[in-house]
Design a protein around this motif. Structure first.
Motif, PDB file in Angstrom:
ATOM      1  N   UNK A 259      47.672  14.230 -39.053  1.00 38.77           N
ATOM      2  CA  UNK A 259      47.009  15.363 -39.720  1.00 38.77           C
ATOM      3  C   UNK A 259      47.018  15.239 -41.238  1.00 38.77           C
ATOM      4  N   UNK A 260      48.092  14.676 -41.816  1.00 35.53           N
ATOM      5  CA  UNK A 260      48.140  14.502 -43.271  1.00 35.53           C
ATOM      6  C   UNK A 260      47.051  13.544 -43.724  1.00 35.53           C
TER       7      UNK A 260
ATOM      8  N   UNK B  77      47.902  16.974 -47.272  1.00 42.15           N
ATOM      9  CA  UNK B  77      47.136  15.737 -47.377  1.00 42.15           C
ATOM     10  C   UNK B  77      45.851  15.949 -48.159  1.00 42.15           C
ATOM     11  N   UNK B  78      45.204  17.100 -47.948  1.00 43.93           N
ATOM     12  CA  UNK B  78      43.991  17.431 -48.704  1.00 43.93           C
ATOM     13  C   UNK B  78      44.297  17.509 -50.193  1.00 43.93           C
TER      14      UNK B  78
ATOM     15  N   UNK C 117      56.369  16.778 -49.471  1.00 41.32           N
ATOM     16  CA  UNK C 117      55.736  18.081 -49.251  1.00 41.32           C
ATOM     17  C   UNK C 117      55.013  18.212 -47.908  1.00 41.32           C
ATOM     18  N   UNK C 118      55.219  17.253 -46.998  1.00 35.35           N
ATOM     19  CA  UNK C 118      54.474  17.256 -45.739  1.00 35.35           C
ATOM     20  C   UNK C 118      55.229  17.949 -44.604  1.00 35.35           C
ATOM     21  N   UNK C 119      56.352  18.586 -44.908  1.00 39.80           N
ATOM     22  CA  UNK C 119      57.132  19.230 -43.859  1.00 39.80           C
ATOM     23  C   UNK C 119      56.626  20.637 -43.553  1.00 39.80           C
ATOM     24  N   UNK C 120      55.564  21.058 -44.256  1.00 40.65           N
ATOM     25  CA  UNK C 120      54.930  22.338 -43.956  1.00 40.65           C
ATOM     26  C   UNK C 120      53.617  22.083 -43.238  1.00 40.65           C
TER      27      UNK C 120
END
Length: 452
Positions: free
Chosen positions: A54-55, A205-206, A196-199
């Protein structure tokens, strides 16, 4: 005109031959693709880990989808100044200048030197001060870049012909080795994503895709690509737009392939490098893992030449623009100022530049996205002209207020924090949509009353 003259002029037609369309698409890809783009997907792969799909999807929307739409929007409008001028002439002048500053001395030019140094750093001895080495390297790097920007000539063309293919071969080798390791493993790495990808990994990613700066770059590329297509003989406006879209599709497919492969490089190392802070270190570690010290040396050498070539081009491009915009200021003076300023910024280090760029691009990207969206619906929006200044104005206000808070007083609560999607960094989106609808409705109602 004689027969020989006529044969030298492309015949007017509505479409390019398939080989020509492919060539224009590859040209567009090469315009977007620089050494700086390489450092973002590997870091995303490391940090997003199990949330990489998803990221990466969010990253591709911002890093590929938006730039392709930007190319089309500018080609429809004519130039970036024409597109932004629909908001207001003063806004157009300021916004275009900010775009050039962002893709030039404020972010992109310093990042070329910082990226090259990060690739060289692993080759330095343990007793060497990184700060001192970075200073010496950056001064030498920008001195060479400035001299070559004064006389680009054959050397930069040679560097482009050599380092471009070499960089692609290096990417293919590193990505292929990483994919082989991933496919040969019993299972993909099951590592929890870190900040910052743990949310919301897709939203983050955007936002990470902003740092490619390719949307801003696309706003200056649209006219170039359209002119290139016309020079090949396509004179019909619909034909030009069709070829611009085809070129965007080709460039988009190539960028998706490269970004996806580089994210896989990071995913392979997600367990080994959970504390990585920049993608340059990830690529170096991957090359060293698969090819030994020789891999590290080759990576460093190719990236140094590639970054130098990009730096020369950016100094030349920005120097030309501002020397034309500022009466009495020469190209040489602008280029020197940009080289000196960029040298100073590059000594902050790649991590600091990326952190700073997040705030600055968070201010510039929302109005750029809105401009592109309105530009794609140019005819409908021109019919309700107030949509342009009101929608862009509200977007600028929200993104600038949020950016100022993030830069000067992080954590300070603002009423804007209660906006929908604000927690994802997209607080500007709903106000922009509401303003566009409201300004269009008010304009149409007022027009009907006036004609009644």
């Amino acid at each position: 005109m004689g027969e020989g003259d006529r044969s030298a002029v492309p015949a007017a037609r509505g479409a390019l031959a398939p080989r020509q369309s492919l060539a224009v698409g590859v040209t567009l890809f090469s315009m977007f693709f620089g050494a700086g783009n390489l450092i973002l997907p590997p870091l995303l792969g490391v940090q997003a880990a199990s949330a990489c799909p998803p990221a990466l999807a969010g990253f591709l929307v911002a890093g590929v989808g938006l730039p392709v739409m930007g190319i089309v929007a500018v080609a429809l409008a004519g130039t970036l100044r024409d597109l932004a001028g629909r908001v207001h002439p003063t806004f157009a002048r300021v916004f275009v200048a900010l775009v050039y500053l962002a893709i030039g001395p404020c972010l992109a030019i310093p990042r070329t030197a910082s990226t090259a140094f990060e690739m060289l750093a692993p080759l330095l001895g343990g007793g060497v001060s990184l700060e001192a080495a970075r200073l010496v390297f950056s001064v030498a790097f920008f001195a060479v870049a400035y001299v070559l920007a004064m006389r680009p000539g054959r050397l930069t063309r040679l560097l482009g012909r050599v380092t471009g293919p070499a960089l692609i071969l290096l990417i293919v080798a590193v990505v292929a080795a990483s994919l082989a390791a991933l496919l040969g493993a019993p299972a993909l790495p099951d590592v929890a994503p870190v900040a910052p990808y743990d949310g919301n990994a897709a939203a983050q990613g955007f936002l990470t895709g902003y740092q490619t700066m390719d949307l801003l770059a696309s706003l200056t590329f649209g006219l170039v690509i359209a002119t290139n297509i016309r020079s090949l003989g396509v004179t019909d406006d619909r034909g030009v737009m069709r070829e611009v879209c085809r070129a965007g599709a080709v460039a988009g497919v190539l960028m998706v392939a490269v970004y996806g492969g580089l994210a896989a490089v990071g995913l392979e190392l997600s367990a080994a490098m959970p504390d990585a802070t920049n993608g340059a270190a990830v690529i170096t570690a991957s090359a060293t893992l698969h090819f030994g010290v020789a891999g590290t040396v080759v990576v460093a050498a190719i990236f140094l030449l590639a970054c130098l070539n990009v730096c020369i081009g950016l100094i030349s491009c920005c120097g030309t623009y501002f020397s034309q915009e500022l009466p009495g200021v020469s190209y040489r003076a602008c280029a020197l100022a940009f080289a000196v300023f960029s040298c100073a910024v590059s000594n902050l280090g790649l991590d600091a530049i990326i952190a700073f760029s997040s705030t600055l691009l968070g201010v510039l990207y929302p109005p750029a996205i809105v401009l592109v969206a309105l530009g794609l619906a140019r005819r409908a929006c021109d019919a309700v002209a107030p949509v342009w200044p009101w929608t862009v104005g509200v977007t600028v206000a929200v993104s600038a207020a949020t950016g100022a808070r993030d830069a000067l007083a992080p954590g300070l609560p603002l009423p804007l924090d209660s906006l929908p999607l604000a927690d994802l960094g997209l607080g500007w989106l709903v106000p922009a949509l509401v303003t566009a609808a409201a300004s269009a409705a008010v304009t149409l109602v007022a027009r009907r009353r006036a004609s009644a």
